[in-house]
Design an enzyme around this catalytic site. Structure first.
Site, mmCIF file in Angstrom:
data_model
loop_
_atom_site.group_PDB
_atom_site.id
_atom_site.type_symbol
_atom_site.label_atom_id
_atom_site.label_comp_id
_atom_site.label_asym_id
_atom_site.label_seq_id
_atom_site.Cartn_x
_atom_site.Cartn_y
_atom_site.Cartn_z
ATOM 1 N N THR A 39 0.817 -1.211 0.000
ATOM 2 C CA THR A 39 0.000 0.000 0.000
ATOM 3 C C THR A 39 0.853 1.265 0.000
ATOM 4 O OG1 THR A 39 -1.489 1.283 1.418
ATOM 5 C CG2 THR A 39 -0.115 -0.307 2.522
ATOM 6 N N ASP A 40 0.272 2.362 -0.504
ATOM 7 C CA ASP A 40 0.919 3.683 -0.429
ATOM 8 C C ASP A 40 1.135 4.116 1.015
ATOM 9 O OD1 ASP A 40 -1.891 3.774 -0.141
ATOM 10 O OD2 ASP A 40 -1.888 5.941 -0.456
ATOM 11 N N GLU A 41 0.356 3.520 1.941
ATOM 12 C CA GLU A 41 0.411 3.989 3.332
ATOM 13 C C GLU A 41 1.757 3.678 4.004
ATOM 14 O OE1 GLU A 41 -3.050 3.569 5.751
ATOM 15 O OE2 GLU A 41 -4.359 3.436 4.015
ATOM 16 N N TYR B 64 -1.416 -0.957 10.660
ATOM 17 C CA TYR B 64 -1.714 -1.568 9.353
ATOM 18 C C TYR B 64 -0.551 -1.351 8.400
ATOM 19 C CZ TYR B 64 -3.443 -1.795 4.540
ATOM 20 O OH TYR B 64 -3.566 -2.071 3.192
ATOM 21 N N LYS C 30 2.181 -4.015 6.708
ATOM 22 C CA LYS C 30 2.358 -4.183 5.256
ATOM 23 C C LYS C 30 3.830 -3.962 4.884
ATOM 24 C CE LYS C 30 -0.491 -4.896 2.667
ATOM 25 N NZ LYS C 30 -1.097 -6.185 2.242
HETATM 26 N N1 LIG Z 1 -8.403 -1.522 -0.823
HETATM 27 C C1 LIG Z 1 -7.385 -0.695 -0.996
HETATM 28 O O1 LIG Z 1 -7.589 0.491 -1.268
HETATM 29 C C2 LIG Z 1 -5.954 -1.197 -0.917
HETATM 30 C C3 LIG Z 1 -4.918 -0.288 -1.178
HETATM 31 C C4 LIG Z 1 -3.609 -0.763 -1.137
HETATM 32 C C5 LIG Z 1 -3.330 -2.076 -0.831
HETATM 33 N N2 LIG Z 1 -4.350 -2.927 -0.558
HETATM 34 C C6 LIG Z 1 -3.999 -4.310 -0.228
HETATM 35 O O2 LIG Z 1 -4.656 -5.170 -1.168
HETATM 36 C C7 LIG Z 1 -5.064 -6.366 -0.531
HETATM 37 C C8 LIG Z 1 -6.562 -6.587 -0.688
HETATM 38 O O3 LIG Z 1 -7.276 -5.473 -0.126
HETATM 39 P P1 LIG Z 1 -8.864 -5.457 -0.072
HETATM 40 O O4 LIG Z 1 -9.293 -4.049 0.044
HETATM 41 O O5 LIG Z 1 -9.414 -6.291 -1.150
HETATM 42 O O6 LIG Z 1 -9.091 -6.161 1.341
HETATM 43 P P2 LIG Z 1 -10.291 -7.043 1.879
HETATM 44 O O7 LIG Z 1 -10.294 -6.839 3.368
HETATM 45 O O8 LIG Z 1 -11.546 -6.805 1.132
HETATM 46 O O9 LIG Z 1 -9.809 -8.531 1.551
HETATM 47 C C9 LIG Z 1 -8.812 -9.173 2.288
HETATM 48 C C10 LIG Z 1 -9.106 -10.666 2.265
HETATM 49 O O10 LIG Z 1 -8.062 -11.351 2.957
HETATM 50 C C11 LIG Z 1 -8.640 -12.349 3.783
HETATM 51 N N3 LIG Z 1 -7.727 -12.593 4.907
HETATM 52 C C12 LIG Z 1 -7.341 -11.724 5.871
HETATM 53 N N4 LIG Z 1 -6.507 -12.327 6.720
HETATM 54 C C13 LIG Z 1 -6.369 -13.610 6.285
HETATM 55 C C14 LIG Z 1 -5.638 -14.726 6.762
HETATM 56 N N5 LIG Z 1 -4.917 -14.667 7.890
HETATM 57 N N6 LIG Z 1 -5.696 -15.894 6.072
HETATM 58 C C15 LIG Z 1 -6.458 -16.004 4.945
HETATM 59 N N7 LIG Z 1 -7.191 -14.975 4.459
HETATM 60 C C16 LIG Z 1 -7.144 -13.794 5.127
HETATM 61 C C17 LIG Z 1 -9.980 -11.771 4.224
HETATM 62 O O11 LIG Z 1 -10.907 -12.787 4.615
HETATM 63 C C18 LIG Z 1 -10.418 -11.034 2.956
HETATM 64 O O12 LIG Z 1 -11.168 -11.869 2.091
HETATM 65 C C19 LIG Z 1 -4.619 -6.248 0.937
HETATM 66 O O13 LIG Z 1 -3.383 -6.891 1.060
HETATM 67 C C20 LIG Z 1 -4.461 -4.765 1.147
HETATM 68 O O14 LIG Z 1 -3.516 -4.480 2.146
HETATM 69 C C21 LIG Z 1 -5.660 -2.518 -0.589
#
Ligand SMILES: NC(=O)c1ccc[n+]([C@@H]2O[C@H](COP(=O)([O-])OP(=O)(O)OC[C@H]3O[C@@H](n4cnc5c(N)ncnc54)[C@H](O)[C@@H]3O)[C@@H](O)[C@H]2O)c1
Length: 341
Positions: free
Chosen positions: A133-135, A158, A162
Site C-alpha cells: 500500500t501507499d500507506e 496496518y 504491510k
Molecule cells: N483496498 C485498498 O484500497 C488497498 C490499497 C492498497 C493495498 N491494498 C492491499 O490489497 C489487498 C486486498 O485489499 P482489499 O481491500 O481487497 O481487502 P479485503 O479486506 O476486502 O480482503 C482481504 C481478504 O483477505 C482475507 N484474509 C485476511 N486475513 C487472512 C488470513 N490470515 N488468512 C487467509 N485470508 C485472510 C480476508 O478474509 C479477505 O477476504 C490487501 O493486502 C491490502 O492491504 C488494498
C-alpha cells in the site's frame, strides 16, 4: 497448458475483481485461498464467477485456510501445481489495526511469511506478487509523490505490518531467489466494496440523507486527498506486470533488486470533492461536516500520494477514476445489498 494462479484473500474486494479479469482475459485456472472473516465474502466471488458459462466457472476453486497457520503438505497437495501467486490476503481496515495491532502482525506479517515459505519450495513458480500500500510511505506533504524505493514511515499498525511483510518478500527474493514483485496501490474502489470504506459509506449516507463526515486539516479548511483507482484497473496492472519481462529489469542505484511498482490512479481527488461528485451522481444535495480527523484519531493521514512514472514508462496507464466512479455509484444503488453487509 494453461497457467494456474493462487490468489490469497480471494473472497476479498480487490481479489474478486482480479478473478473476474483473469476469467475474462486468460485461460488460467484459479485457486483462491481465504479464511472468510468479516471482510472476506464468498458471495463476491459467486456473483462474478456465476456470470460465466459453466465450463469457465470450473476454472475457479476455493480453499478455506487461515494464513496464520502454515500451508502444510496436505493443503499444498490440495492446491496442486502453481505457476503464479498473488498475495492479497491481509487485514485491511486501518481503524481495526489501531484497536488490534497484534492481529495485524499475525495476519499480515506472519501470514505473508507462511505463504512465502510455501512459495519458495515450489518447483516452477514464475512470479510471486505481493500487494502493498501507499500507506507504507506515511503522509505525503503537498507536492510530494513517493517513488517506489523512497523511505518508509508507517503511521499506523496496518501500514507497518504491510511494510514488514514487504521486507520479507525482499528477503525471500535475495536469500532464496524467489522471483517476486511488490505493488503499492492506493484507495481502490469498485463494485462490492465493504461499506465501511469511504466511497460506499458516502453513497449510502447520501442516499439516506445523512450527514457525511469529511476528514480535513486542523483548521477544517482543507479536505484530505487521495489518488483513487478502480479495482479493474488494479487487476489490469497486475496482469500487465505478470506479462512484463521483470527479470530483465536492473536493480536500482543502491543495488535493491526486488522490483516495486506504484499502481496509481489518474485523478487525485479530495474527500469533499469526492463526496460532492457522489451526491451529484445521485442528484442529491450533500450534507457534510469537515472534521479535524488526524488530531482526533492518530494514525490517519491527510494526504497520501505516489509517483506513477515507472509504470507509465513501462507502458501501463489507468482509466479516469471519475468516469468509473459514476458507474460504481449507479451499480451500488441498484445492488444495494452490498451497502448493508
Ligand atoms: N483496498 C485498498 O484500497 C488497498 C490499497 C492498497 C493495498 N491494498 C492491499 O490489497 C489487498 C486486498 O485489499 P482489499 O481491500 O481487497 O481487502 P479485503 O479486506 O476486502 O480482503 C482481504 C481478504 O483477505 C482475507 N484474509 C485476511 N486475513 C487472512 C488470513 N490470515 N488468512 C487467509 N485470508 C485472510 C480476508 O478474509 C479477505 O477476504 C490487501 O493486502 C491490502 O492491504 C488494498
Amino acid at each position: 497448458m494453461s497457467k494456474k494462479i493462487l490468489i490469497t484473500g480471494g473472497a476479498g474486494f480487490i481479489a474478486h475483481h482480479v478473478v473476474d479479469k483473469i476469467l475474462s482475459t486468460t485461460d488460467w485456472e484459479v485457486v483462491t485461498l481465504d479464511r472468510l472473516d468479516f471482510s472476506g465474502n464468498l458471495n463476491r466471488l459467486k456473483e462474478v464467477v456465476s456470470a460465466y458459462p459453466e465450463k469457465e466457472q470450473k476454472r475457479v476453486r476455493v480453499i478455506h485456510h487461515d494464513l496464520k497457520a502454515e500451508i502444510n503438505p496436505e493443503i499444498a497437495a490440495t492446491i496442486g501445481k502453481i505457476d503464479l501467486i498473488s498475495h492479497l490476503a491481509a487485514g485491511s481496515h486501518v481503524d481495526r489495526s489501531i484497536t488490534y495491532p497484534l492481529e495485524f502482525v499475525m495476519d499480515n506479517v506472519v501470514g505473508t511469511a507462511h505463504i512465502l515459505d510455501y512459495a519458495r519450495k515450489l518447483d516452477s513458480l514464475e512470479r510471486f506478487a505481493y500487494f502493498s500500500t501507499d500507506e507504507v510511505f506515511g503522509p505525503a506533504p503537498k507536492g510530494i509523490n513517493y517513488k517506489e524505493n523512497d523511505r518508509y514511515n508507517s503511521t499506523n499498525p496496518y501500514s507497518a505490518s504491510k511494510a514488514g511483510a514487504e521486507e520479507l518478500v525482499v528477503a525471500y527474493e535475495n536469500t532464496y531467489g524467489l522471483p517476486s514483485f511488490i505493488t503499492h496501490t492506493m484507495n481502490v474502489f469498485g463494485e462490492r466494496q465493504n461499506p465501511e470504506k469511504y466511497i460506499p459509506m458516502v453513497i449510502k449516507k447520501v442516499r439516506d440523507g445523512e450527514r457525511v463526515t469529511v476528514h480535513a486539516n486542523a483548521k477544517k479548511t482543507v479536505a484530505g486527498s487521495r489518488h483513487y483507482i478502480h479495482a479493474e484497473d488494479v487487476a489490469n496492472a497486475l496482469l500487465f506486470l505478470y506479462n512484463y519481462n521483470i527479470s530483465s529489469m536492473q536493480p536500482d542505484d543502491t543495488g535493491a533488486k526486488c522490483q516495486k511498482f506504484n499502481i496509481v490512479g489518474k485523478d487525485e481527488i479530495d474527500n469533499l470533492e469526492l463526496a460532492q461528485f457522489i451526491a451529484q451522481s445521485q442528484k442529491k444535495d450533500l450534507r457534510y461536516e469537515m472534521v479535524d480527523f488526524h488530531s482526533q484519531r492518530p494514525g490517519h493521514d491527510l494526504r497520501y500520494a505516489l509517483d506513477g512514472e515507472k509504470m507509465k514508462n513501462m507502458g501501463w496507464t489507468p482509466q479516469s477514476a471519475f468516469k468509473r466512479l459514476e458507474k460504481v455509484v449507479d451499480w451500488t444503488l441498484k445492488n444495494n445489498r452490498w451497502l448493508s453487509i
